[in-house]
Design a protein around this motif. Sequence first.
Motif, PDB file in Angstrom:
ATOM      1  N   THR A  80     -78.965  68.345  -8.215  1.00  0.00           N
ATOM      2  CA  THR A  80     -78.904  67.474  -9.388  1.00  0.00           C
ATOM      3  C   THR A  80     -77.657  66.601  -9.313  1.00  0.00           C
ATOM      4  OG1 THR A  80     -77.815  69.267 -10.626  1.00  0.00           O
ATOM      5  CG2 THR A  80     -80.195  69.027 -10.895  1.00  0.00           C
ATOM      6  N   VAL A  81     -77.723  65.461  -9.989  1.00  0.00           N
ATOM      7  CA  VAL A  81     -76.624  64.494  -9.949  1.00  0.00           C
ATOM      8  C   VAL A  81     -76.103  64.252 -11.361  1.00  0.00           C
ATOM      9  CG1 VAL A  81     -77.279  63.358  -7.805  1.00  0.00           C
ATOM     10  CG2 VAL A  81     -78.350  62.641  -9.945  1.00  0.00           C
ATOM     11  N   LYS A  82     -74.896  63.681 -11.438  1.00  0.00           N
ATOM     12  CA  LYS A  82     -74.229  63.522 -12.729  1.00  0.00           C
ATOM     13  C   LYS A  82     -74.798  62.371 -13.562  1.00  0.00           C
ATOM     14  CE  LYS A  82     -69.831  65.519 -11.178  1.00  0.00           C
ATOM     15  NZ  LYS A  82     -68.393  65.273 -10.930  1.00  0.00           N
ATOM     16  N   THR A  83     -75.311  61.350 -12.897  1.00  0.00           N
ATOM     17  CA  THR A  83     -75.852  60.201 -13.603  1.00  0.00           C
ATOM     18  C   THR A  83     -77.357  60.135 -13.384  1.00  0.00           C
ATOM     19  OG1 THR A  83     -73.781  59.013 -13.196  1.00  0.00           O
ATOM     20  CG2 THR A  83     -75.661  57.712 -13.971  1.00  0.00           C
ATOM     21  N   ALA A  84     -78.112  59.964 -14.444  1.00  0.00           N
ATOM     22  CA  ALA A  84     -79.567  59.914 -14.328  1.00  0.00           C
ATOM     23  C   ALA A  84     -79.972  58.786 -13.381  1.00  0.00           C
ATOM     24  CB  ALA A  84     -80.201  59.688 -15.694  1.00  0.00           C
ATOM     25  N   PRO A  85     -80.835  59.068 -12.399  1.00  0.00           N
ATOM     26  CA  PRO A  85     -81.283  58.006 -11.486  1.00  0.00           C
ATOM     27  C   PRO A  85     -81.825  56.784 -12.216  1.00  0.00           C
ATOM     28  CG  PRO A  85     -81.961  60.144 -10.653  1.00  0.00           C
ATOM     29  CD  PRO A  85     -81.378  60.387 -12.010  1.00  0.00           C
ATOM     30  N   THR A  86     -82.508  57.005 -13.352  1.00  0.00           N
ATOM     31  CA  THR A  86     -83.044  55.874 -14.123  1.00  0.00           C
ATOM     32  C   THR A  86     -81.931  54.925 -14.552  1.00  0.00           C
ATOM     33  OG1 THR A  86     -84.942  57.129 -14.924  1.00  0.00           O
ATOM     34  CG2 THR A  86     -84.263  55.250 -16.240  1.00  0.00           C
ATOM     35  N   ALA A  87     -80.813  55.478 -15.024  1.00  0.00           N
ATOM     36  CA  ALA A  87     -79.696  54.642 -15.479  1.00  0.00           C
ATOM     37  C   ALA A  87     -79.107  53.840 -14.328  1.00  0.00           C
ATOM     38  CB  ALA A  87     -78.621  55.519 -16.133  1.00  0.00           C
ATOM     39  N   VAL A  88     -78.950  54.499 -13.181  1.00  0.00           N
ATOM     40  CA  VAL A  88     -78.360  53.820 -12.019  1.00  0.00           C
ATOM     41  C   VAL A  88     -79.290  52.727 -11.508  1.00  0.00           C
ATOM     42  CG1 VAL A  88     -77.564  54.112  -9.636  1.00  0.00           C
ATOM     43  CG2 VAL A  88     -77.007  55.841 -11.368  1.00  0.00           C
ATOM     44  N   MET A  89     -80.580  53.047 -11.351  1.00  0.00           N
ATOM     45  CA  MET A  89     -81.520  52.055 -10.831  1.00  0.00           C
ATOM     46  C   MET A  89     -81.652  50.866 -11.781  1.00  0.00           C
ATOM     47  SD  MET A  89     -84.529  54.369  -9.048  1.00  0.00           S
ATOM     48  CE  MET A  89     -84.982  55.257 -10.554  1.00  0.00           C
ATOM     49  N   THR A  90     -81.643  51.132 -13.088  1.00  0.00           N
ATOM     50  CA  THR A  90     -81.718  50.045 -14.064  1.00  0.00           C
ATOM     51  C   THR A  90     -80.498  49.134 -13.944  1.00  0.00           C
ATOM     52  OG1 THR A  90     -82.986  51.451 -15.583  1.00  0.00           O
ATOM     53  CG2 THR A  90     -81.942  49.490 -16.517  1.00  0.00           C
ATOM     54  N   GLU A  91     -79.332  49.733 -13.762  1.00  0.00           N
ATOM     55  CA  GLU A  91     -78.112  48.937 -13.609  1.00  0.00           C
ATOM     56  C   GLU A  91     -78.166  48.094 -12.335  1.00  0.00           C
ATOM     57  OE1 GLU A  91     -73.249  49.459 -13.168  1.00  0.00           O
ATOM     58  OE2 GLU A  91     -74.550  51.221 -13.325  1.00  0.00           O
ATOM     59  N   TRP A  92     -78.672  48.691 -11.251  1.00  0.00           N
ATOM     60  CA  TRP A  92     -78.742  47.945  -9.995  1.00  0.00           C
ATOM     61  C   TRP A  92     -79.637  46.718 -10.110  1.00  0.00           C
ATOM     62  CZ3 TRP A  92     -79.444  52.379  -5.829  1.00  0.00           C
ATOM     63  CH2 TRP A  92     -78.248  53.107  -5.744  1.00  0.00           C
ATOM     64  N   VAL A  93     -80.776  46.877 -10.776  1.00  0.00           N
ATOM     65  CA  VAL A  93     -81.685  45.737 -10.913  1.00  0.00           C
ATOM     66  C   VAL A  93     -81.129  44.727 -11.924  1.00  0.00           C
ATOM     67  CG1 VAL A  93     -84.016  45.024 -11.555  1.00  0.00           C
ATOM     68  CG2 VAL A  93     -83.679  47.125 -10.259  1.00  0.00           C
ATOM     69  N   THR A  94     -80.506  45.219 -13.000  1.00  0.00           N
ATOM     70  CA  THR A  94     -79.955  44.317 -14.013  1.00  0.00           C
ATOM     71  C   THR A  94     -78.806  43.478 -13.460  1.00  0.00           C
ATOM     72  OG1 THR A  94     -80.554  45.880 -15.778  1.00  0.00           O
ATOM     73  CG2 THR A  94     -78.912  44.207 -16.311  1.00  0.00           C
ATOM     74  N   THR A  95     -77.875  44.132 -12.749  1.00  0.00           N
ATOM     75  CA  THR A  95     -76.708  43.420 -12.209  1.00  0.00           C
ATOM     76  C   THR A  95     -76.997  42.763 -10.870  1.00  0.00           C
ATOM     77  OG1 THR A  95     -75.883  45.407 -11.069  1.00  0.00           O
ATOM     78  CG2 THR A  95     -75.164  45.052 -13.357  1.00  0.00           C
ATOM     79  N   GLN A  96     -78.185  43.090 -10.299  1.00  0.00           N
ATOM     80  CA  GLN A  96     -78.598  42.539  -9.003  1.00  0.00           C
ATOM     81  C   GLN A  96     -77.619  42.923  -7.894  1.00  0.00           C
ATOM     82  OE1 GLN A  96     -79.445  38.342  -9.483  1.00  0.00           O
ATOM     83  NE2 GLN A  96     -80.439  38.680 -11.451  1.00  0.00           N
ATOM     84  N   GLN A  97     -77.055  44.129  -8.047  1.00  0.00           N
ATOM     85  CA  GLN A  97     -76.138  44.625  -7.020  1.00  0.00           C
ATOM     86  C   GLN A  97     -76.198  46.151  -6.979  1.00  0.00           C
ATOM     87  OE1 GLN A  97     -72.143  43.177  -7.258  1.00  0.00           O
ATOM     88  NE2 GLN A  97     -71.423  44.388  -5.526  1.00  0.00           N
ATOM     89  N   ALA A  98     -76.502  46.690  -5.792  1.00  0.00           N
ATOM     90  CA  ALA A  98     -76.581  48.138  -5.622  1.00  0.00           C
ATOM     91  C   ALA A  98     -75.254  48.674  -5.100  1.00  0.00           C
ATOM     92  CB  ALA A  98     -77.716  48.487  -4.665  1.00  0.00           C
TER      93      ALA A  98
END
Length: 306
Positions: A167-185
Motif C-alpha cells: 500500500t502507498v501513502k497517497t491514493a493512486p486516484t489523487a496522484v493520477m488526477t494531479e498528473w493529468v490536471t497539471t499535465q506533468q507526471a
Amino acid sequence: MWFKNLLIYRLTQDLPVDAEALETALATKLARPCASQELTTYGFVAPFGKGEDAPLVHVSGDFLLISARKEERILPGSVVRDAVKEKVEEIEAEQMRKVYKKERDQIKDEIIQAFLPRAFIRRSSTFAAIAPKQGLILVNSASPKRAEDLLSTLREVIGSLPVRPLTVKTAPTAVMTEWVTTQQAAPDFFVLDECELRDTHEDGGIVRCKRQDLTSEEIQLHLSTGKVVTQLSLAWQDKLSFMLDDKMTVKRLKFEDLLQDQAEQDGGDEALGQLDASFTLMMLTFGDFLPALVEALGGEETPQGI
C-alpha cells in the motif's frame, strides 16, 4: 517470460523457506487433472519445461519463479437450467404434482453429477515471482482472486506466508488526477493517451478515453467538474508501458523492444536460456521501476502493528 499484469505484495517477515525447501514444499501439492466428479483442482507446476524432472522453483540470481495451475470443468449455467426445467416438467406431467424447491435442488445436483464427466476442461496458470531481498512477491495477474488462490495455496504448503498487498501513502486516484490536471507526471513517468474518469458521486458518470490527447480542453473540462482519474496509461523511462488503476494494479504491462532484444541476446539459442534471460531482466527492471512507482505515489504505507 514477461509479465503482462502485476499485483504487488509485501513480505512482512523473511520468507520461512529457501529455494530447496520451497521446491520440496510445492511438490506436496502438484497440479493434477480433475477426476470425473471433480469441479476443480489446483496445484503447482514447473514454470519452465515439462516432465517430472522440471523444477517447480526456477532460481535466477536472487529471484524465484513459481507457477500454479487451476483445472476446472465448465458447465454452462444455461445448459443445467434447461436440463432441470425439462426434468421438472416431465415429472409434473407424468405424476400430476408440483415439484418444489427442495426436490428441484436435488434434481439439479443429480444433473450436474451426470454432466460433469462430459464437461469441457479449462486450464489456467498463474505465475508469481519472489524477490526475498526486496521483500516482495509479484503475481502476474490483474485479478486479486487469482493471486489469493496462489498465495493461500503457497501458505498451505510452506506453513506460513507473512504477506499483504503493498500500500502507498497517497491514493493512486489523487496522484493520477494531479498528473493529468497539471499535465506533468513524476520524473521518468510519462502520461500516454488513455484514461478512465469517474464522477465521485455514487451514481455519477464514467468517461473512458482511448487514443485521446489527455491535455485537451475536453479532458480538463471533465476534471474541472469533479471527475477523477481512476485508470491511466503511463510509460516509465524507455523500458515499459502500462495501465495503472485506483487499486494500484498494473495492467497491460508491455516491455519495450530494447529490453526484449537484450534478453534475446543474453539468452542464447536455447529456449530455456531465453526464458531465464527474460525473467532475470524483467526482475532487474522491476527492481528500479517499483521503487520509483511507490515513490511517485507518496511512498510505501506501513499499516500499524506490522
